[in-house]
Design a protein around this motif. Structure first.
Motif, PDB file in Angstrom:
ATOM      1  N   HIS A  23       0.851  -1.191   0.000  1.00 19.74           N
ATOM      2  CA  HIS A  23       0.000   0.000   0.000  1.00 19.74           C
ATOM      3  C   HIS A  23       0.885   1.238   0.000  1.00 19.74           C
ATOM      4  O   HIS A  23       1.901   1.292   0.692  1.00 19.74           O
ATOM      5  N   HIS A  25       1.815   4.685  -2.950  1.00 21.53           N
ATOM      6  CA  HIS A  25       1.524   5.470  -4.152  1.00 21.53           C
ATOM      7  C   HIS A  25       2.413   4.928  -5.254  1.00 21.53           C
ATOM      8  O   HIS A  25       3.628   5.111  -5.234  1.00 21.53           O
ATOM      9  N   HIS A  33      -1.807   5.432 -11.997  1.00 22.89           N
ATOM     10  CA  HIS A  33      -1.366   5.498 -10.609  1.00 22.89           C
ATOM     11  C   HIS A  33      -2.326   4.676  -9.747  1.00 22.89           C
ATOM     12  O   HIS A  33      -3.503   4.546 -10.066  1.00 22.89           O
ATOM     13  N   ASP A  35      -3.033   3.155  -5.375  1.00 25.11           N
ATOM     14  CA  ASP A  35      -2.623   3.132  -3.972  1.00 25.11           C
ATOM     15  C   ASP A  35      -2.338   1.714  -3.492  1.00 25.11           C
ATOM     16  O   ASP A  35      -2.026   1.495  -2.320  1.00 25.11           O
ATOM     17  N   CYS A 183      -4.986  11.908 -10.241  1.00 25.17           N
ATOM     18  CA  CYS A 183      -4.566  11.159  -9.059  1.00 25.17           C
ATOM     19  C   CYS A 183      -4.643  12.027  -7.800  1.00 25.17           C
ATOM     20  O   CYS A 183      -3.929  13.034  -7.688  1.00 25.17           O
ATOM     21  N   LEU A 185      -3.529  11.296  -4.908  1.00 33.22           N
ATOM     22  CA  LEU A 185      -2.278  11.168  -4.162  1.00 33.22           C
ATOM     23  C   LEU A 185      -1.259  12.186  -4.674  1.00 33.22           C
ATOM     24  O   LEU A 185      -0.520  12.793  -3.884  1.00 33.22           O
ATOM     25  N   CYS A 186      -1.221  12.375  -5.989  1.00 33.55           N
ATOM     26  CA  CYS A 186      -0.353  13.401  -6.562  1.00 33.55           C
ATOM     27  C   CYS A 186      -0.804  14.794  -6.113  1.00 33.55           C
ATOM     28  O   CYS A 186       0.008  15.650  -5.765  1.00 33.55           O
ATOM     29  N   ALA A 188      -2.154  15.533  -3.461  1.00 34.16           N
ATOM     30  CA  ALA A 188      -1.806  15.723  -2.054  1.00 34.16           C
ATOM     31  C   ALA A 188      -0.300  15.901  -1.849  1.00 34.16           C
ATOM     32  O   ALA A 188       0.165  16.043  -0.721  1.00 34.16           O
ATOM     33  N   SER A 190       2.106  13.655  -2.885  1.00 30.62           N
ATOM     34  CA  SER A 190       2.839  12.393  -2.802  1.00 30.62           C
ATOM     35  C   SER A 190       3.520  12.089  -4.130  1.00 30.62           C
ATOM     36  O   SER A 190       3.001  12.406  -5.196  1.00 30.62           O
ATOM     37  N   ALA A 192       4.809   9.248  -6.760  1.00 27.34           N
ATOM     38  CA  ALA A 192       4.605   7.844  -7.137  1.00 27.34           C
ATOM     39  C   ALA A 192       5.946   7.130  -7.259  1.00 27.34           C
ATOM     40  O   ALA A 192       6.906   7.693  -7.778  1.00 27.34           O
TER      41      ALA A 192
END
Length: 201
Positions: A23, A25, A33, A35, A183, A185-186, A188, A190, A192
């Motif tokens: 788990h 990115h 992408h 998680d 994405c 996560l991007c 936010a 983060s 990859a």
């Protein structure tokens, strides 16, 4: 084949036991992408586990179809061991395709006979791109793709269509994927990471 085959729950437990269900990115080979990442190599490093997985994969193919298969082919690198173990379970020869000049091809003296029935295998399927490339190589040789299988189908956009060829993933485990531009996560902040044998998996 062994009498006791892996259930879906047992397969997931095996991935967890071998620290193969990750788990974070991740950047997948498809360019998407996610998680969640499934590192099948951590399962396949154990011959006992590889054999269990392959036996369950081929057992999921209807017997009448299974009996037609005379060879197993998978794309390098992820499906090299998968093809070998499925070939062992079926009692047929097994080999792999690999890239040369950016094109998937058969090398090392590997050859298929015209008309023979081939099982194409993968470790993990997301979009099915590598599987389709492998299928094209099989067909270019004059052989036919009788069936397709994978350890896990993680596609979140529905089951891939392999030109009507029967598809028998051992487990459907849809995971969330995004285009890079979408994405969260991007968004936010983060970064990859690129796990897998090719950096991009």
């Amino acid at each position: 084949m062994s009498k006791t085959l892996l259930s879906a729950d047992q397969l997931v437990a095996l991935y967890e036991e071998d620290a193969a269900l990750l788990h974070g990115h991740f950047l997948l080979s498809s360019g998407l992408h996610s998680d969640t990442y499934l590192q099948s190599a951590r399962i396949l490093q154990y011959p006992k586990h590889a054999a269990q997985v392959a036996e369950a994969m081929v057992a999921g193919i209807p017997e009448a179809l299974r009996e037609q298969i005379t060879a197993v082919v998978g794309p390098a690198m992820g499906a090299v061991i998968v093809a070998q173990e499925c070939g062992r379970a079926l009692g047929v020869r097994a080999f792999f395709t690999e890239r040369e000049g950016g094109q998937m091809t058969l090398r090392r003296g590997f050859a298929l006979e015209p008309g023979e029935a081939v099982l194409v295998v993968e470790d993990i399927t997301t979009t099915g791109g590598s599987t389709r490339e492998c299928m094209a190589v099989v067909r270019a040789s004059g052989a036919r793709v009788a069936a397709v299988s994978a350890i896990i189908d993680r596609s979140s956009a529905g089951i891939p269509d392999f030109d009507g060829v029967p598809y028998y993933p051992l487990l459907r485990l849809p995971v969330q994927t995004w285009e890079e531009t979408d994405c969260p996560l991007c968004a936010a902040g983060s970064q990859a990471v690129k796990p897998g044998s090719r950096g991009l998996r």
